[in-house]
Design a protein around this motif. Structure first.
Motif, PDB file in Angstrom:
ATOM      1  N   ILE A  80      43.654  28.747  62.500  1.00 43.15           N
ATOM      2  CA  ILE A  80      42.573  28.512  61.544  1.00 43.15           C
ATOM      3  C   ILE A  80      43.039  28.956  60.164  1.00 43.15           C
ATOM      4  O   ILE A  80      43.464  30.102  59.977  1.00 43.15           O
ATOM      5  N   LYS A  81      42.975  28.056  59.225  1.00 41.96           N
ATOM      6  CA  LYS A  81      43.413  28.371  57.869  1.00 41.96           C
ATOM      7  C   LYS A  81      42.508  29.443  57.255  1.00 41.96           C
ATOM      8  O   LYS A  81      41.283  29.360  57.357  1.00 41.96           O
ATOM      9  N   LEU A  82      43.130  30.424  56.625  1.00 43.19           N
ATOM     10  CA  LEU A  82      42.337  31.480  55.991  1.00 43.19           C
ATOM     11  C   LEU A  82      41.390  30.889  54.957  1.00 43.19           C
ATOM     12  O   LEU A  82      40.251  31.347  54.808  1.00 43.19           O
ATOM     13  N   LYS A  83      41.820  29.862  54.266  1.00 38.39           N
ATOM     14  CA  LYS A  83      40.985  29.268  53.213  1.00 38.39           C
ATOM     15  C   LYS A  83      39.742  28.585  53.785  1.00 38.39           C
ATOM     16  O   LYS A  83      38.832  28.236  53.024  1.00 38.39           O
ATOM     17  N   ASP A  84      39.694  28.389  55.115  1.00 39.45           N
ATOM     18  CA  ASP A  84      38.534  27.765  55.751  1.00 39.45           C
ATOM     19  C   ASP A  84      37.610  28.778  56.422  1.00 39.45           C
ATOM     20  O   ASP A  84      36.654  28.402  57.094  1.00 39.45           O
ATOM     21  N   ILE A  85      37.899  30.065  56.248  1.00 38.06           N
ATOM     22  CA  ILE A  85      37.112  31.111  56.904  1.00 38.06           C
ATOM     23  C   ILE A  85      36.118  31.723  55.927  1.00 38.06           C
ATOM     24  O   ILE A  85      36.480  32.123  54.823  1.00 38.06           O
ATOM     25  N   TYR A  86      34.844  31.797  56.358  1.00 41.25           N
ATOM     26  CA  TYR A  86      33.803  32.380  55.523  1.00 41.25           C
ATOM     27  C   TYR A  86      33.790  33.905  55.628  1.00 41.25           C
ATOM     28  O   TYR A  86      33.727  34.602  54.616  1.00 41.25           O
ATOM     29  N   TYR A  87      33.830  34.404  56.867  1.00 42.22           N
ATOM     30  CA  TYR A  87      33.755  35.856  57.035  1.00 42.22           C
ATOM     31  C   TYR A  87      34.246  36.274  58.419  1.00 42.22           C
ATOM     32  O   TYR A  87      34.411  35.442  59.326  1.00 42.22           O
ATOM     33  N   PHE A  88      34.476  37.574  58.566  1.00 46.70           N
ATOM     34  CA  PHE A  88      34.832  38.203  59.836  1.00 46.70           C
ATOM     35  C   PHE A  88      33.811  39.296  60.115  1.00 46.70           C
ATOM     36  O   PHE A  88      33.492  40.084  59.218  1.00 46.70           O
ATOM     37  N   THR A  89      33.311  39.360  61.334  1.00 47.63           N
ATOM     38  CA  THR A  89      32.388  40.445  61.701  1.00 47.63           C
ATOM     39  C   THR A  89      32.822  41.058  63.029  1.00 47.63           C
ATOM     40  O   THR A  89      33.326  40.367  63.913  1.00 47.63           O
ATOM     41  N   ALA A  90      32.612  42.362  63.156  1.00 47.63           N
ATOM     42  CA  ALA A  90      32.944  43.050  64.403  1.00 47.63           C
ATOM     43  C   ALA A  90      31.955  42.629  65.485  1.00 47.63           C
ATOM     44  O   ALA A  90      30.745  42.593  65.268  1.00 47.63           O
ATOM     45  N   ASP A  91      32.494  42.296  66.662  1.00 46.35           N
ATOM     46  CA  ASP A  91      31.667  41.871  67.787  1.00 46.35           C
ATOM     47  C   ASP A  91      32.158  42.593  69.030  1.00 46.35           C
ATOM     48  O   ASP A  91      33.026  42.105  69.745  1.00 46.35           O
ATOM     49  N   GLN A 149      17.327  46.548  50.056  1.00 47.59           N
ATOM     50  CA  GLN A 149      18.391  45.996  50.887  1.00 47.59           C
ATOM     51  C   GLN A 149      18.964  44.742  50.241  1.00 47.59           C
ATOM     52  O   GLN A 149      18.253  43.972  49.599  1.00 47.59           O
ATOM     53  N   TYR A 150      20.259  44.561  50.431  1.00 46.76           N
ATOM     54  CA  TYR A 150      20.937  43.408  49.838  1.00 46.76           C
ATOM     55  C   TYR A 150      21.709  42.633  50.904  1.00 46.76           C
ATOM     56  O   TYR A 150      22.077  43.172  51.956  1.00 46.76           O
ATOM     57  N   GLN A 151      21.969  41.369  50.588  1.00 44.97           N
ATOM     58  CA  GLN A 151      22.819  40.553  51.438  1.00 44.97           C
ATOM     59  C   GLN A 151      23.602  39.568  50.577  1.00 44.97           C
ATOM     60  O   GLN A 151      23.230  39.291  49.425  1.00 44.97           O
ATOM     61  N   VAL A 152      24.697  39.061  51.137  1.00 41.76           N
ATOM     62  CA  VAL A 152      25.506  38.068  50.419  1.00 41.76           C
ATOM     63  C   VAL A 152      25.241  36.691  50.997  1.00 41.76           C
ATOM     64  O   VAL A 152      25.009  36.533  52.203  1.00 41.76           O
ATOM     65  N   ARG A 153      25.266  35.712  50.109  1.00 43.39           N
ATOM     66  CA  ARG A 153      25.133  34.313  50.489  1.00 43.39           C
ATOM     67  C   ARG A 153      26.475  33.612  50.263  1.00 43.39           C
ATOM     68  O   ARG A 153      27.256  34.001  49.383  1.00 43.39           O
ATOM     69  N   PHE A 154      26.695  32.545  51.066  1.00 39.87           N
ATOM     70  CA  PHE A 154      27.971  31.850  51.023  1.00 39.87           C
ATOM     71  C   PHE A 154      27.823  30.415  50.531  1.00 39.87           C
ATOM     72  O   PHE A 154      26.793  29.774  50.759  1.00 39.87           O
ATOM     73  N   LYS A 155      28.866  29.940  49.892  1.00 40.40           N
ATOM     74  CA  LYS A 155      28.905  28.541  49.489  1.00 40.40           C
ATOM     75  C   LYS A 155      29.135  27.670  50.722  1.00 40.40           C
ATOM     76  O   LYS A 155      30.016  27.946  51.520  1.00 40.40           O
ATOM     77  N   GLY A 156      28.309  26.651  50.880  1.00 41.27           N
ATOM     78  CA  GLY A 156      28.562  25.676  51.936  1.00 41.27           C
ATOM     79  C   GLY A 156      27.853  25.914  53.243  1.00 41.27           C
ATOM     80  O   GLY A 156      27.789  25.017  54.085  1.00 41.27           O
ATOM     81  N   ILE A 157      27.312  27.117  53.478  1.00 40.20           N
ATOM     82  CA  ILE A 157      26.576  27.376  54.725  1.00 40.20           C
ATOM     83  C   ILE A 157      25.313  28.172  54.405  1.00 40.20           C
ATOM     84  O   ILE A 157      25.287  28.970  53.470  1.00 40.20           O
ATOM     85  N   ASP A 158      24.289  27.934  55.196  1.00 37.44           N
ATOM     86  CA  ASP A 158      23.026  28.634  54.990  1.00 37.44           C
ATOM     87  C   ASP A 158      22.992  29.878  55.874  1.00 37.44           C
ATOM     88  O   ASP A 158      22.215  29.976  56.829  1.00 37.44           O
ATOM     89  N   GLU A 159      23.865  30.822  55.556  1.00 38.10           N
ATOM     90  CA  GLU A 159      23.959  32.067  56.307  1.00 38.10           C
ATOM     91  C   GLU A 159      24.070  33.220  55.322  1.00 38.10           C
ATOM     92  O   GLU A 159      24.460  33.027  54.165  1.00 38.10           O
ATOM     93  N   ALA A 160      23.745  34.405  55.799  1.00 37.65           N
ATOM     94  CA  ALA A 160      23.824  35.597  54.952  1.00 37.65           C
ATOM     95  C   ALA A 160      24.310  36.770  55.782  1.00 37.65           C
ATOM     96  O   ALA A 160      24.124  36.810  57.001  1.00 37.65           O
ATOM     97  N   LEU A 161      24.950  37.731  55.120  1.00 32.90           N
ATOM     98  CA  LEU A 161      25.383  38.961  55.769  1.00 32.90           C
ATOM     99  C   LEU A 161      24.828  40.152  54.994  1.00 32.90           C
ATOM    100  O   LEU A 161      24.815  40.150  53.759  1.00 32.90           O
ATOM    101  N   ALA A 162      24.417  41.166  55.726  1.00 32.04           N
ATOM    102  CA  ALA A 162      23.894  42.371  55.089  1.00 32.04           C
ATOM    103  C   ALA A 162      25.009  43.124  54.368  1.00 32.04           C
ATOM    104  O   ALA A 162      26.159  43.153  54.817  1.00 32.04           O
ATOM    105  N   VAL A 163      24.653  43.729  53.241  1.00 30.17           N
ATOM    106  CA  VAL A 163      25.576  44.569  52.482  1.00 30.17           C
ATOM    107  C   VAL A 163      25.112  46.012  52.624  1.00 30.17           C
ATOM    108  O   VAL A 163      23.931  46.319  52.381  1.00 30.17           O
ATOM    109  N   SER A 164      25.993  46.891  53.020  1.00 32.39           N
ATOM    110  CA  SER A 164      25.603  48.292  53.206  1.00 32.39           C
ATOM    111  C   SER A 164      25.484  48.993  51.853  1.00 32.39           C
ATOM    112  O   SER A 164      26.095  48.583  50.868  1.00 32.39           O
TER     113      SER A 164
END
Length: 245
Positions: free
Chosen positions: A151-162, A216-231
Motif C-alpha cells: 500500500i502506497k504511503l501516499k494513499d494512507i489516511y491514518y494508522f490507529t492501534a488495534d 474536545q477536538y478531532q481532525v478531519r480528512f480530505k476525501g473521506i467523511d471520517e474523523a479521529l480524536a485529538v488528545s
C-alpha cells in the motif's frame, strides 16, 4: 537491461529466466545461492537482480545487504514463496517484492520501475553505510487473504492501534499490520503526525481541526467523511504544525 537471476529451485529460476528473456531483457548470469549471486554481480555488474530469500549457505536478505555495500550495486527485486519477509526485504532496500509463482505482469512492472530509476534515485538507494541516509519506504506491506499487499504511503489516511496490531486506513479500505505506531512515526518522519496515543495521521490528508464539545477536538480528512480524536497532550503541537503548513 542486464539481469542476474538467483534461485535455488531450478524450475522457479528457469521460469524467471524465460519471462525476462521473452520480454527483451538480458540474463547475464544465474545463481543458486546468495554467495553465487554476490560473485555473479561482481563479475557481471548487472542493473537488476531477481533474488530468492530462502536459500542454502546464504539467504537472500543477507545477500542483499552484501550487494548494497558494493560500489555499484544492482537494483534488488525479491521473488519468494514467503510473504512474511516483506518488511525485512524493504529494509534491505529492495525495490520490489513478488510472491511465487511471480505474476508476469507484476514482474515486468517491477523491472520497468528498476529501468526507470534515474541515477539520482539509484544513488539515494545505495547510500547504505550511514543508516540515516537509507531511503524511506514508499509502501507499507500487509498480509491479507490475497497474500502480501503493498500500500502506497501516499494513499494512507491514518494508522490507529488495534489491540496488538495497527489498523491502516487507505484509499481502498482497511488492513492490519504488525508494525507499531512508534516504528512508523520514527521511520516516516515529518510525513506522519501523532494526534493521539493510539493514532498517527498522514499530514497530506489533513483537512482541518474541529471542536466537538467540552473542549474536545478531532481532525478531519480530505476525501473521506471520517474523523479521529485529538488528545489534549498532542493538541498544542498539532495546532503548531497546522500553522506551519
Amino acid at each position: 537491461m542486464r539481469i542476474v537471476v538467483c534461485d535455488d529451485e531450478p524450475l522457479a529460476r528457469e521460469r524467471l529466466v524465460r519471462i525476462v528473456q521473452e520480454s527483451g531483457y538480458e540474463v547475464v548470469a544465474q545463481a543458486t545461492t546468495g554467495a553465487e549471486a554476490v560473485t555473479a554481480v561482481k563479475l557481471q555488474q548487472p542493473d537488476v537482480i531477481l533474488l530468492d530469500i530462502r536459500m542454502p549457505e546464504m539467504d537472500g536478505v543477507r545477500c542483499a545487504h552484501i550487494l548494497n555495500e558494493l560500489e555499484h550495486p544492482p537494483a534488488i527485486i525479491f521473488v519468494t514463496a514467503y510473504d512474511h519477509y516483506a518488511i525485512t526485504a524493504f529494509k534491505a532496500n529492495a525495490i520490489g517484492y513478488l510472491l511465487k509463482p511471480a505474476n508476469k505482469d507484476e514482474l515486468l512492472e517491477a523491472l520497468s520501475k528498476a529501468k526507470n530509476l534515474n541515477a539520482a534515485q539509484l544513488n539515494q538507494i545505495r547510500k547504505l553505510e550511514d543508516p540515516a541516509a537509507r531511503p524511506i519506504r514508499e509502501h507499507i506491506s500487509a498480509r491479507t487473504h490475497r497474500g502480501v499487499e503493498l500500500i502506497k504511503l501516499k494513499d494512507i489516511y491514518y494508522f490507529t492501534a488495534d489491540q496488538k496490531y495497527v489498523k491502516v486506513r487507505h484509499k481502498d479500505g482497511v488492513v492490519l499490520i504488525d508494525e507499531t505506531l512508534k516504528e512508523l512515526e520514527e521511520e516516516f518522519g515529518d510525513r506522519l503526525f501523532r494526534v493521539h496515543r493510539n493514532a498517527i495521521i498522514n499530514l497530506s490528508f489533513l483537512d482541518y481541526l474541529e471542536t466537538i464539545d467540552s473542549g474536545q477536538y478531532q481532525v478531519r480528512f480530505k476525501g473521506i467523511d471520517e474523523a479521529l480524536a485529538v488528545s489534549r497532550r498532542h493538541l498544542p503541537s498539532l495546532r503548531e504544525k497546522i500553522q506551519s503548513m
